[in-house]
Write a protein that holds these residues in place. Structure first.
Motif, PDB file in Angstrom:
ATOM      1  N   GLU A 112      23.962  -1.115  73.323  1.00  0.00           N
ATOM      2  CA  GLU A 112      23.576  -0.528  72.034  1.00  0.00           C
ATOM      3  C   GLU A 112      22.204  -1.020  71.567  1.00  0.00           C
ATOM      4  N   ARG A 162      15.215   3.385  63.955  1.00  0.00           N
ATOM      5  CA  ARG A 162      16.615   3.366  63.497  1.00  0.00           C
ATOM      6  C   ARG A 162      16.706   3.228  61.979  1.00  0.00           C
ATOM      7  N   GLU A 210      16.405   8.816  71.660  1.00  0.00           N
ATOM      8  CA  GLU A 210      15.309   7.981  71.133  1.00  0.00           C
ATOM      9  C   GLU A 210      14.141   7.957  72.134  1.00  0.00           C
ATOM     10  N   ILE A 255      11.864   0.400  67.947  1.00  0.00           N
ATOM     11  CA  ILE A 255      13.269   0.790  67.798  1.00  0.00           C
ATOM     12  C   ILE A 255      13.753   0.538  66.356  1.00  0.00           C
ATOM     13  N   ASN A 256      13.338  -0.566  65.741  1.00  0.00           N
ATOM     14  CA  ASN A 256      13.825  -0.858  64.387  1.00  0.00           C
ATOM     15  C   ASN A 256      13.345   0.168  63.368  1.00  0.00           C
TER      16      ASN A 256
END
Ligand code: SAM
Ligand code: SF4
Length: 326
Positions: free
Chosen positions: A39, A285, A46, A281-282
């Motif tokens: 995960e 998300r 993405e 990615i942060n």
């Protein structure tokens, strides 16, 4: 076009699809390597979103790597989606070849054009020692399958003193006599926990050239002396293929670098051998828009480091090669 502050056009993205691998090459990762939870890695959608953004910024060459990219679920569809992205001209893959027997044809049909297959020795015992358990025959089957599928083939060999040296290098170089392949010798680079081992075992381009010339004849510069990507190219007398040297340690090619790397956990790394990374990615998300992500990526490109610091003993310790995407 995406220029960095030194005027380099950055247009080539290497994407690590996974940090996992079905081998444990001694120069790449420790035998008891711990992999990241699934995960925490970029999910397919993405990756596609980021590919669209990078293609919009002028990136046209994409290489899938890892870890071992062929162990990623859905790999054929991933290739297909990237190959069909507007602006993408080339999709290539770096692989250990073990799964190509089964995957070469579907990957080629999905739009993969090139494979760089890693093979450090033709000797079954030494191959097993270098990879800790691999069978060289499986790689050969993969090479055959790639040839039949019409993929452009390059072979990559990392040379490690005491593991694969004189005879292995000569045997690999001799493959270019009858095959139209590029066989590339990569100087081992130091990373993370395995840096001391790597620095002790590095074999320089000069030494490799002397070894090859002694057994197979004089090496003549090819490609008008120009770099092919990161490789300096040479021909053996009468050879069908070429020999390349990727000599990041003794002959860096930073001035000609056009690449960026996306790690499997969604960090943008602008130099393989520098620890600096930008987290994508942060924000993704947390709901960042495409415009916001584009701005983060543009800034990272602008501040791409000029080059590595191996000569000054600056070694990246935060990750090993398989986590960055070699
Ligand atoms: N698993 C695939 C493979 O082996 O081709 C792709 C990932 S692997 C990290 C990509 C390339 O990096 C391979 O050609 C491998 O030999 C090379 N590599 C791994 N560790 C290295 C190191 N310490 N120095 C130089 N090259 C390295
Ligand atoms: Fe796996 Fe490639 Fe690293 Fe070898 S070099 S351990 S095949 S990721």
């Amino acid at each position: 076009m995406s220029l960095d502050r030194f005027g380099r056009d950055i247009n080539y993205l290497r994407i690590s699809l996974t940090d996992k691998c079905n081998l444990r090459c001694v120069y790449c990762m420790p035998e008891d390597m711990t992999f990241q939870p699934r995960e925490e890695l970029l999910q397919d959608d993405e990756i596609f979103r980021l590919v669209d953004i990078f293609a919009g910024l002028g990136f046209h060459k994409f290489r899938l790597t890892g870890g071992e990219p062929t162990v990623r679920a859905n790999i054929v569809n991933i290739v297909k989606r990237i190959a069909n992205t507007p602006g993408v001209q080339t999709v290539a893959m770096t692989t250990n070849g073990l799964m190509l027997d089964r995957l070469a044809r579907p990957l080629a049909e999905a739009g993969l054009q090139r494979v760089n297959i890693s093979i450090d020795t033709l000797d079954p015992n030494r191959f097993k020692t270098v990879t800790r358990w691999g069978k060289v025959q499986d790689v050969w089957s993969g090479i055959e399958a790639a040839k039949e599928a019409g993929l452009e083939i390059k072979l990559n060999a990392v040379v490690v003193r005491g593991y694969n040296d004189i005879q292995d290098v000569v045997d690999l170089a001799a493959l270019t006599l009858n095959n139209p392949w590029q066989v590339r010798f990569i100087e081992m680079m130091p990373f993370g926990d395995v840096a001391d081992f790597q620095r002790a075992g590095v074999v320089s381009q000069d030494e490799l050239m002397a070894t090859i010339s002694e057994s197979l004849g004089f090496l003549t510069p090819a490609n008008s002396g120009q770099l092919d990507g990161e490789a300096r190219l040479f021909n053996l007398p009468g050879a069908a293929g070429t020999i390349g040297f990727i000599s990041s340690v003794t002959q860096p090619f930073c001035a000609a670098c056009s690449r960026a790397r996306l790690t499997a956990d969604g960090r943008l790394r602008m130099c393989l051998l520098r620890e600096m990374e930008v987290n994508l990615i942060n924000p993704m998300r947390a709901g960042a828009t495409d415009e916001e992500l584009t701005a983060i990526i543009r800034k990272a490109i602008w501040f791409k480091p000029w080059g590595h610091g191996l000569a000054e003993d600056v070694i990246p310790l935060n990750r090993v090669m398989s986590e960055i995407g070699g």
